[in-house]
Each structure stands twice: as C-alpha cells, then as structure tokens.
Design a protein around this motif. Structure first.
Motif, PDB file in Angstrom:
ATOM      1  N   MET A 269      -8.769   1.426   0.835  1.00 22.51           N
ATOM      2  CA  MET A 269      -8.796   2.450  -0.205  1.00 22.51           C
ATOM      3  C   MET A 269      -9.898   3.483   0.014  1.00 22.51           C
ATOM      4  O   MET A 269      -9.829   4.593  -0.520  1.00 22.51           O
ATOM      5  CB  MET A 269      -8.964   1.809  -1.580  1.00 22.51           C
ATOM      6  CG  MET A 269      -7.793   0.955  -2.029  1.00 22.51           C
ATOM      7  SD  MET A 269      -8.089   0.282  -3.686  1.00 22.51           S
ATOM      8  CE  MET A 269      -6.663  -0.780  -3.881  1.00 22.51           C
TER       9      MET A 269
ATOM     10  N   SER B  65      -5.074   6.213   1.111  1.00 20.37           N
ATOM     11  CA  SER B  65      -4.917   5.778  -0.280  1.00 20.37           C
ATOM     12  C   SER B  65      -4.766   6.909  -1.295  1.00 20.37           C
ATOM     13  O   SER B  65      -4.322   6.673  -2.416  1.00 20.37           O
ATOM     14  CB  SER B  65      -6.135   4.939  -0.684  1.00 20.37           C
ATOM     15  OG  SER B  65      -7.303   5.759  -0.774  1.00 20.37           O
TER      16      SER B  65
ATOM     17  N   PRO C 138       0.833  -1.208   0.000  1.00 19.46           N
ATOM     18  CA  PRO C 138       0.000   0.000   0.000  1.00 19.46           C
ATOM     19  C   PRO C 138       0.868   1.258   0.000  1.00 19.46           C
ATOM     20  O   PRO C 138       1.944   1.296   0.595  1.00 19.46           O
ATOM     21  CB  PRO C 138      -0.810  -0.143   1.289  1.00 19.46           C
ATOM     22  CG  PRO C 138      -0.948  -1.618   1.467  1.00 19.46           C
ATOM     23  CD  PRO C 138       0.369  -2.176   1.007  1.00 19.46           C
ATOM     24  N   THR C 139       0.390   2.287  -0.655  1.00 22.21           N
ATOM     25  CA  THR C 139       1.180   3.489  -0.918  1.00 22.21           C
ATOM     26  C   THR C 139       1.772   4.117   0.337  1.00 22.21           C
ATOM     27  O   THR C 139       2.900   4.610   0.316  1.00 22.21           O
ATOM     28  CB  THR C 139       0.302   4.531  -1.637  1.00 22.21           C
ATOM     29  OG1 THR C 139      -0.336   3.915  -2.753  1.00 22.21           O
ATOM     30  CG2 THR C 139       1.121   5.711  -2.109  1.00 22.21           C
TER      31      THR C 139
ATOM     32  N   SER D  63      -3.278   7.062 -11.614  1.00 21.43           N
ATOM     33  CA  SER D  63      -1.875   7.472 -11.694  1.00 21.43           C
ATOM     34  C   SER D  63      -1.303   7.169 -13.074  1.00 21.43           C
ATOM     35  O   SER D  63      -0.503   7.940 -13.613  1.00 21.43           O
ATOM     36  CB  SER D  63      -1.046   6.751 -10.625  1.00 21.43           C
ATOM     37  OG  SER D  63      -1.271   7.281  -9.353  1.00 21.43           O
TER      38      SER D  63
ATOM     39  N   PRO E  21     -13.191  -1.519  -4.485  1.00 22.72           N
ATOM     40  CA  PRO E  21     -11.965  -1.122  -3.775  1.00 22.72           C
ATOM     41  C   PRO E  21     -11.657  -2.034  -2.590  1.00 22.72           C
ATOM     42  O   PRO E  21     -12.569  -2.595  -1.965  1.00 22.72           O
ATOM     43  CB  PRO E  21     -12.277   0.298  -3.297  1.00 22.72           C
ATOM     44  CG  PRO E  21     -13.417   0.757  -4.144  1.00 22.72           C
ATOM     45  CD  PRO E  21     -14.207  -0.466  -4.477  1.00 22.72           C
ATOM     46  N   GLN E  22     -10.366  -2.184  -2.280  1.00 23.36           N
ATOM     47  CA  GLN E  22      -9.973  -2.809  -1.029  1.00 23.36           C
ATOM     48  C   GLN E  22     -10.434  -1.903   0.112  1.00 23.36           C
ATOM     49  O   GLN E  22     -10.492  -0.682  -0.053  1.00 23.36           O
ATOM     50  CB  GLN E  22      -8.455  -2.979  -0.983  1.00 23.36           C
ATOM     51  CG  GLN E  22      -7.893  -3.897  -2.052  1.00 23.36           C
ATOM     52  CD  GLN E  22      -8.299  -5.338  -1.866  1.00 23.36           C
ATOM     53  OE1 GLN E  22      -8.359  -5.826  -0.737  1.00 23.36           O
ATOM     54  NE2 GLN E  22      -8.598  -6.022  -2.955  1.00 23.36           N
TER      55      GLN E  22
ATOM     56  N   GLU F   6      -4.848   5.427  -6.972  1.00 19.26           N
ATOM     57  CA  GLU F   6      -4.803   3.980  -7.131  1.00 19.26           C
ATOM     58  C   GLU F   6      -5.126   3.525  -8.547  1.00 19.26           C
ATOM     59  O   GLU F   6      -4.565   2.540  -9.024  1.00 19.26           O
ATOM     60  CB  GLU F   6      -5.781   3.325  -6.140  1.00 19.26           C
ATOM     61  CG  GLU F   6      -5.363   3.454  -4.689  1.00 19.26           C
ATOM     62  CD  GLU F   6      -4.019   2.802  -4.421  1.00 19.26           C
ATOM     63  OE1 GLU F   6      -3.759   1.709  -4.953  1.00 19.26           O
ATOM     64  OE2 GLU F   6      -3.214   3.398  -3.677  1.00 19.26           O
ATOM     65  N   VAL F   7      -6.017   4.226  -9.224  1.00 21.86           N
ATOM     66  CA  VAL F   7      -6.422   3.838 -10.580  1.00 21.86           C
ATOM     67  C   VAL F   7      -5.800   4.740 -11.636  1.00 21.86           C
ATOM     68  O   VAL F   7      -5.233   4.264 -12.625  1.00 21.86           O
ATOM     69  CB  VAL F   7      -7.965   3.863 -10.717  1.00 21.86           C
ATOM     70  CG1 VAL F   7      -8.389   3.551 -12.150  1.00 21.86           C
ATOM     71  CG2 VAL F   7      -8.600   2.884  -9.742  1.00 21.86           C
TER      72      VAL F   7
ATOM     73  N   PRO G   4      -9.102   7.054  -5.792  1.00 20.68           N
ATOM     74  CA  PRO G   4      -8.957   6.488  -7.132  1.00 20.68           C
ATOM     75  C   PRO G   4      -8.019   7.264  -8.048  1.00 20.68           C
ATOM     76  O   PRO G   4      -7.408   6.665  -8.941  1.00 20.68           O
ATOM     77  CB  PRO G   4     -10.398   6.497  -7.673  1.00 20.68           C
ATOM     78  CG  PRO G   4     -11.241   6.358  -6.446  1.00 20.68           C
ATOM     79  CD  PRO G   4     -10.528   7.169  -5.396  1.00 20.68           C
TER      80      PRO G   4
ATOM     81  N   LYS H 135       3.568   2.213  -8.612  1.00 22.63           N
ATOM     82  CA  LYS H 135       2.816   3.454  -8.454  1.00 22.63           C
ATOM     83  C   LYS H 135       1.681   3.202  -7.466  1.00 22.63           C
ATOM     84  O   LYS H 135       1.294   2.042  -7.253  1.00 22.63           O
ATOM     85  CB  LYS H 135       2.296   3.935  -9.814  1.00 22.63           C
ATOM     86  CG  LYS H 135       1.276   2.992 -10.480  1.00 22.63           C
ATOM     87  CD  LYS H 135      -0.116   3.175  -9.915  1.00 22.63           C
ATOM     88  CE  LYS H 135      -0.991   1.994 -10.167  1.00 22.63           C
ATOM     89  NZ  LYS H 135      -2.221   2.002  -9.368  1.00 22.63           N
TER      90      LYS H 135
END
Length: 338
Positions: free
Chosen positions: A164, A170, A75-76, A179, A160-161, A176-177, A173, A97
């Motif tokens: 997120m 997070s 995770p980021t 980027s 989403p987890q 997470e999506v 989106p 990413k």
C-alpha cells in the motif's frame, strides 16, 4: 438451480468475511471454492470454510462449472483483469472496493459485464447498513430540509500492508480507506463530484518516508458537487486509538449523525471514579450486518434478474474522485472532474 455456486477470489481478511456469509448464512447460495495465489492461505481458507476445493490460479476457479458467481477481494491492481475474465467466463461479480486503478479500467469491467449479461456489484457495504439506509430515507423525506453538506471520516488503527505504500500499486489511503467515504458523499449529495481539493501528509509511518515520499497516512479532501452541494472527507491510517467511522449530513433545517465510537454497550466504573467504555476496534465489527445484507442483495439481483443497488458506475465515480484527490495532493491545486 438449487443454489447459486459462489467462488471466492482472494482469501485475506475482507475475503474471509464475505466467504463466511456465503458459506453459512445464505439459504440460496453455497460457497464452492476459493482461490488465492498463496497456496498456504488458499489451503487454510478451504479448511476453515470446510470446503473441499481451492486453487492458486483464479482461472482454474473460473473454469469450475459449479460456480455461477465470484467475489473478488484481491489487491486493486488485479481487479480489472479478474473481473473481465470472470465476465467472459459467464460469472456474475461482486467486486470489492476500490473498483480499479483508474476510470478506464472501470469502463473495461463495466463493458465486459454488460456484454456478457452478468451482474456487476461493487462492495460499498455501507449502503446496506441499517443506520445509513435510515439516514438516506430521512434525507429523501426532507426531514432536515435540503442537504447542503456531507462530512465523512474514516480512521483505521492498522498499519498499511507493505504494497500500500506504493501509490502506483494502491492509489493510497484515499482509495484503500476513503473509497467508502467518497461513495457516501456521492450517495447523500445525490450527485457526482465537480471538483476536489486535497492535502495529505505522512505523520505515523516515517520509517518508509524516504523510500515512498508520496505516501500519506492522513488526508483531508473537500469537494463540490455538480448540484451545488458540498463535501468533506477526513481519513487516517494507523490511528492507534481504534476504528473510527462517522458521517454528518447537514441540511437547511437540521442534521443527521451516523456512526458510533463504542464497540459494546459495556461501561465500567472503577474505584478511581473513572468511567471507561471500549472503543470500536474494527470495521469487521461495525459493519458485520451490512456485509450480510450486501451478500443477500447480490444473490437476489442474480436470481431475480435486477440491477444491483451499487453499480459499476458508482465504483467508477469513486475511482475518478480518488485519482483527482491524489492529483490534487501532488499538484497542490483544485482538480475539476469532467
């Protein structure tokens, strides 16, 4: 050195894609160990990958002298801590990413890798996809004239987890999506963002709306670039129809279209005179070859002592745009980037 020793930190879905390539598809690298804080996941990954060593603490992996480079797929919010520690341990880094939670964290990661003289590559695998590379070549050759506008969409089918939903963990989106879309716009525009304006809403995950009122599962972002070009991003989570990722690059004399919506070339004609074709199901299918090319590039950069094609600066600029986009959604106004 016979082969570079690789360590995987984070054994989730994306982590295992990277791991399989380093385990089987690269002649000059070998997967040595895997680390994941969940013991059962770490054990299962090691068993599947047929490697003997697994850890629940990434620091133990970094202390393994057989490992020369790591792939960070956690995770980021953990990226900065792990990448800085890896650099101090003398390990080269391929970091998925989004690079980090904010630009300041990115700077710490870049500085640590620079001081340790290790490579830092960010996981924007679309830059290694054959269609994207061909499109980039065509734009540079002026086939469509001057690039004016870059449009990129990514809509994923998965819910989403749980972590997120909290944007503090997070960045939502956009991180997470989208980027990948942000990096695509920067790459084809050949410039950094000057300003962004974004709107978001929660249309598919209503059950968490009260607990996480800031969460959005659909987002539209428009941006201007420092060189005057324009960009548009369309992102969605839990889009039930499939995985949809497409790009348009519009120029003064033409346009380039990248992406496909079908997973296979199979088309079925049935007795009702209907044609059906399977929709793309997963990013793992669409970018399978790009992940392998990305891994090969990472290893080549280490062995040949050259800088990665996708740098820490690229990762930082994507994070800056994510943060600006989220600020725009929150404030309802255009956000200018310094």
């Amino acid at each position: 050195m016979d082969k570079l020793g690789i360590g995987l930190i984070g054994a989730g879905r994306a982590g295992m894609i990277h791991a399989r390539h380093f385990r089987s598809n690269l002649n000059n690298a070998r997967l040595v160990a895997v680390a994941d804080p969940n013991e059962s996941i770490a054990k299962q990954a090691a068993t599947e990958l047929e490697i003997g060593d697994w850890y629940t603490d990434y620091r133990q992996l970094l202390a393994d002298e057989r490992i020369h480079a790591v792939v960070v797929v956690t995770p980021t919010k953990y990226h900065k801590e792990i990448v800085v520690a890896a650099a101090k341990a003398g390990k080269h880094v391929l970091c998925e990413k989004p690079m980090a939670m904010n630009a300041a964290e990115c700077d710490e990661m870049i500085d640590a890798c620079t001081q340790a003289k290790v490579k830092l590559q960010i996981g924007f695998m679309r830059r290694f996809d054959e269609s994207f590379l061909e499109a980039k070549r065509l734009t540079e050759e002026g086939v469509i004239g001057e690039v004016i506008l870059v449009k990129s969409l990514t809509r994923g089918p998965s819910k989403p987890q749980p972590w997120m939903y909290d944007l503090r963990l997070s960045n939502g989106p956009l991180a997470e999506v989208n980027s990948h879309d942000i990096d695509t716009l920067r790459w084809f525009a050949g410039s950094d963002f000057a300003s962004v304006y974004a709107i978001g809403g929660n249309y598919r995950c209503k059950e968490i709306q009260e607990q996480f009122p800031d969460f959005y599962d659909n987002v539209v972002l428009t941006g201007s670039f420092k060189n005057g070009k324009q960009g548009v991003i369309d992102g969605a989570l839990s889009a039930q129809y499939g995985y949809d990722a497409r790009v348009e690059v519009v120029g003064t004399e033409g346009a380039i279209f990248i992406g496909q919506t079908h997973e296979r070339t199979l088309v079925t004609a049935d007795k009702n005179k209907q044609l059906t074709r399977p929709f793309m199901n997963s990013w793992k299918t669409l970018y399978k070859d790009a992940y392998l090319s990305e891994a090969r590039h990472f290893i080549a950069c280490i062995l040949e002592d050259v800088q990665p094609r996708v740098s820490g600066y690229d990762g930082k600029m994507a994070v800056a745009a994510v943060n600006a986009g989220n600020a725009s959604i929150r404030k309802g106004e255009v956000i200018r980037l310094g």
